[in-house]
Write a protein that holds these residues in place. Structure first.
Motif, PDB file in Angstrom:
ATOM      1  N   MET A   1       0.840  -1.187   0.000  1.00 18.57           N
ATOM      2  CA  MET A   1       0.000   0.000   0.000  1.00 18.57           C
ATOM      3  C   MET A   1       0.875   1.237   0.000  1.00 18.57           C
ATOM      4  O   MET A   1       1.880   1.293   0.715  1.00 18.57           O
ATOM      5  CB  MET A   1      -0.921  -0.023   1.233  1.00 18.57           C
ATOM      6  N   ASN A   2       0.489   2.257  -0.790  1.00 16.57           N
ATOM      7  CA  ASN A   2       1.261   3.487  -0.845  1.00 16.57           C
ATOM      8  C   ASN A   2       1.128   4.266   0.448  1.00 16.57           C
ATOM      9  O   ASN A   2       0.083   4.280   1.091  1.00 16.57           O
ATOM     10  CB  ASN A   2       0.783   4.356  -2.012  1.00 16.57           C
ATOM     11  N   ASP A   3       2.231   4.926   0.835  1.00 18.36           N
ATOM     12  CA  ASP A   3       2.217   5.808   1.988  1.00 18.36           C
ATOM     13  C   ASP A   3       2.379   7.224   1.464  1.00 18.36           C
ATOM     14  O   ASP A   3       3.478   7.738   1.322  1.00 18.36           O
ATOM     15  CB  ASP A   3       3.354   5.436   2.951  1.00 18.36           C
ATOM     16  N   TYR A   4       1.244   7.863   1.164  1.00 19.86           N
ATOM     17  CA  TYR A   4       1.280   9.176   0.540  1.00 19.86           C
ATOM     18  C   TYR A   4       1.624  10.257   1.565  1.00 19.86           C
ATOM     19  O   TYR A   4       1.280  10.151   2.743  1.00 19.86           O
ATOM     20  CB  TYR A   4      -0.074   9.500  -0.099  1.00 19.86           C
ATOM     21  N   ASP A   8       2.136  14.373  -2.476  1.00 21.94           N
ATOM     22  CA  ASP A   8       1.288  13.613  -3.393  1.00 21.94           C
ATOM     23  C   ASP A   8      -0.142  14.151  -3.456  1.00 21.94           C
ATOM     24  O   ASP A   8      -1.007  13.535  -4.083  1.00 21.94           O
ATOM     25  CB  ASP A   8       1.232  12.143  -2.951  1.00 21.94           C
ATOM     26  N   PRO A  82      -1.586  11.871  -7.037  1.00 30.26           N
ATOM     27  CA  PRO A  82      -2.424  10.690  -6.830  1.00 30.26           C
ATOM     28  C   PRO A  82      -3.532  10.836  -5.798  1.00 30.26           C
ATOM     29  O   PRO A  82      -4.434  10.003  -5.744  1.00 30.26           O
ATOM     30  CB  PRO A  82      -1.420   9.616  -6.387  1.00 30.26           C
ATOM     31  N   ASN A 106      -4.325   6.662   3.297  1.00 27.96           N
ATOM     32  CA  ASN A 106      -3.208   5.725   3.487  1.00 27.96           C
ATOM     33  C   ASN A 106      -3.639   4.439   4.182  1.00 27.96           C
ATOM     34  O   ASN A 106      -2.949   3.418   4.068  1.00 27.96           O
ATOM     35  CB  ASN A 106      -2.090   6.401   4.279  1.00 27.96           C
ATOM     36  N   ARG A 158      -8.758   9.001  -4.181  1.00 33.68           N
ATOM     37  CA  ARG A 158      -7.670   8.506  -5.011  1.00 33.68           C
ATOM     38  C   ARG A 158      -7.927   8.978  -6.446  1.00 33.68           C
ATOM     39  O   ARG A 158      -9.032   8.801  -6.972  1.00 33.68           O
ATOM     40  CB  ARG A 158      -7.572   6.985  -4.951  1.00 33.68           C
TER      41      ARG A 158
END
Length: 240
Positions: A1-4, A8, A82, A106, A158
């Motif tokens: 999973m992305n950690d924005y 971002d 994003p 997140n 998102r």
């Protein structure tokens, strides 16, 4: 999973003659995000709103006034970052909650929707508060899921979701931006937030605007339910 992070994030809004409020909103975004979030204003103003926004570092997309939804649709589809956060330009929404919205993205949510109604929204005119509760009840009935505030202007999305769905509404776009993701099984959560008294004059007639929003909720809810039924019918035919 992305950690924005805020690098971002794009914070976007439609702006129309909000010179009294826009400076404070942009200053709050700058302070809370340490200047790292991109800010996009889609503007149709005849006052100093776009000049103030540009002077404070926002990206301004000029557009002929064609209604709330047209401006906000352009705003949410413009950024390349994003995570896209919507807000209004009238200084009613708490920009200090931006970190909480980013945390919820997140955690895996596709949409994080600010819920003004559950905490009380005492600064909202009583007629508007009643109307917003009715809108949420109607949307909940149509979608089969309890929603508390479907017309809030503060949400995080998102970006890829925003580009997968065709958005059709104008005055009722706020409701559509929540209802279609819910109906299509995206991960959506509501986050209770405060709501301040607006700076400047409101542009929306509560009765005419309310009727238009209710019609949008009905159109979107019926279309999504019909779409689900057609999908199930197609699956049945395919299996046969």
């Amino acid at each position: 999973m992305n950690d924005y992070t805020f690098d971002d994030v794009a914070v976007v809004m439609g702006t129309y003659n909000e010179e009294e409020a826009i400076g404070g909103v942009l200053a709050d975004i700058e302070r809370v995000t340490d200047g790292r979030a991109e800010v996009v204003c889609v503007d149709g103003s005849s006052d100093r709103t776009p000049e103030i926004a540009r002077g404070m570092g926002a990206r301004v997309v000029e557009q002929e006034p064609r209604g709330y939804g047209v401006a906000v649709r352009e705003a949410v589809l413009t950024p390349d970052r994003p995570v896209v956060v919507t807000t209004d330009c009238d200084d009613t929404y708490p920009m200090e909650r931006l970190p909480d919205f980013l945390d919820a993205i997140n955690e895996g949510n596709d949409v994080v929707s600010g819920d003004r109604i559950t905490p009380g929204a005492e600064t909202m005119p009583a007629l508007n508060r009643l109307g917003n509760r009715a809108f949420a009840a109607l949307a909940s009935l149509l979608l089969g899921r309890r929603l508390h505030d479907v017309t809030t202007g503060m949400r995080a999305y998102r970006r890829d979701l925003l580009h997968r769905i065709e958005w059709t509404e104008n005055t009722g776009l706020s409701a559509e931006l929540l209802m279609r993701p819910v109906a299509r099984g995206y991960r959506v959560t509501e986050l209770p937030i405060g709501y301040d008294e607006r700076a400047g004059e409101t542009k929306l007639d509560p009765l005419r605007g309310g009727a238009a929003i209710a019609k949008s909720i009905l159109r979107v809810g019926v279309a999504e339910r019909l779409g689900r039924q057609l999908d199930r019918s197609s699956e049945t035919v395919d299996r046969a």
